[in-house]
Design an enzyme around this catalytic site. Structure first.
Site, short mmCIF file in Angstrom:
data_model
loop_
_atom_site.label_atom_id
_atom_site.label_comp_id
_atom_site.label_asym_id
_atom_site.label_seq_id
_atom_site.Cartn_x
_atom_site.Cartn_y
_atom_site.Cartn_z
N ASP A 122 58.90 73.55 47.12
CA ASP A 122 58.68 74.00 45.75
C ASP A 122 57.69 75.17 45.85
O ASP A 122 56.66 75.06 46.52
CB ASP A 122 58.07 72.83 44.96
N LYS A 145 62.31 77.12 46.40
CA LYS A 145 62.89 77.04 45.06
C LYS A 145 61.78 77.06 44.02
O LYS A 145 60.63 76.77 44.34
CB LYS A 145 63.75 75.78 44.93
N HIS A 155 56.13 78.10 43.47
CA HIS A 155 56.00 78.75 42.17
C HIS A 155 55.03 79.93 42.21
O HIS A 155 53.96 79.83 42.84
CB HIS A 155 55.47 77.76 41.13
N ASP A 206 60.65 68.79 49.59
CA ASP A 206 59.34 69.00 48.94
C ASP A 206 58.23 68.04 49.40
O ASP A 206 57.45 67.54 48.58
CB ASP A 206 59.47 68.88 47.40
N HIS A 258 53.41 79.88 36.40
CA HIS A 258 54.83 79.55 36.21
C HIS A 258 55.06 78.88 34.86
O HIS A 258 54.23 78.11 34.37
CB HIS A 258 55.30 78.63 37.34
N HIS A 260 51.04 73.45 40.15
CA HIS A 260 51.26 72.85 41.47
C HIS A 260 52.09 73.78 42.33
O HIS A 260 52.81 74.64 41.81
CB HIS A 260 51.97 71.50 41.33
N CYS A 290 63.41 65.67 42.08
CA CYS A 290 64.07 66.59 42.99
C CYS A 290 65.12 65.91 43.87
O CYS A 290 66.18 66.47 44.13
CB CYS A 290 63.03 67.32 43.84
#
Ligand SMILES: [Zn+2]
Length: 213
Positions: free
Chosen positions: A56, A116, A58, A18, A62, A91, A161
């Protein structure tokens, strides 16, 4: 802390977690000094033949975003179906500049990019499982099929993470090394100290270049 173990190109893989614009200074969920990991990771990566990146990723609105919960503010903890969940500022929204990997990463030879956090109702810290602890990302199967038995982890953020990934790696019977020089933490209410302790107890090797400190 240990020094960084020698890399075995046949069994080791570097997972860069990330390192995205929103987690760097100026981003929506900036980790202090987050972009300082970029040159460190570029240098460390030269020791590895096999690199995996994560992102990351989204959808808008989210469920982990505070903005999706009227009356709530970022960094509050709420109960989700799968347990307590910290709410974050919006984010890493899919396709936005904030979700892009930091442009300074020199990792074009990475062999896999794992995304993810794309399920609307489930947040995602670990690179192995979403936060419901039941939905796999597929990385464990990939690593096993490729014959890798040890994962070196770095990126953002150490106490979320990276730590969750390292703990899952141990649960999944991989050896795990966290490269602390190449991580930065959010450190919310002492979360960094707790994460380091739990990782140590789980047999994660916490390593850094002795020369750097
Ligand atoms: Zn996220």
């Amino acid at each position: 802390m240990s020094t960084i173990p020698e890399v075995d190109p046949h069994r080791d893989v570097l997972v860069v977690i990330d390192v995205q614009n929103d987690f760097c200074p100026g981003g929506a969920l900036a980790v202090a000094d987050g972009d300082a990991v970029v040159p460190v990771i570029n240098t460390l990566a030269q020791r590895f033949e096999h690199l995996v990146l994560t992102q990351d990723w989204h959808p808008p609105g989210h469920h982990s975003f505070a903005g999706a919960h009227p009356g709530r503010t970022p960094f509050e903890t709420v109960e989700f179906a799968y347990g307590p969940q910290t709410l974050w500022p919006d984010h890493c929204v899919q396709g936005t500049p904030g979700a892009a990997l930091h442009a300074g990463l020199d990792l074009a030879r990475a062999q896999l990019l794992i995304r993810k956090g794309f399920r609307p109702d489930i947040d995602s810290y670990s690179v192995f499982y979403e936060n419901d602890r039941a939905s796999p990302t597929g990385l464990a199967g990939y690593l096993r099929e490729r014959g890798f038995s040890r994962v070196f982890l770095c990126g953002l953020a150490t106490d979320y993470c990276v730590a969750w990934s390292a703990l899952d790696a141990r649960r999944l019977h991989f050896d795990a090394v966290v490269l602390l020089d190449a991580c930065r933490a959010i450190d919310l209410d002492g979360s960094l100290g707790r994460a380091l302790q739990v990782m140590r107890e789980a047999g994660v090797v916490l390593a850094q270049d002795s020369e750097a400190h």
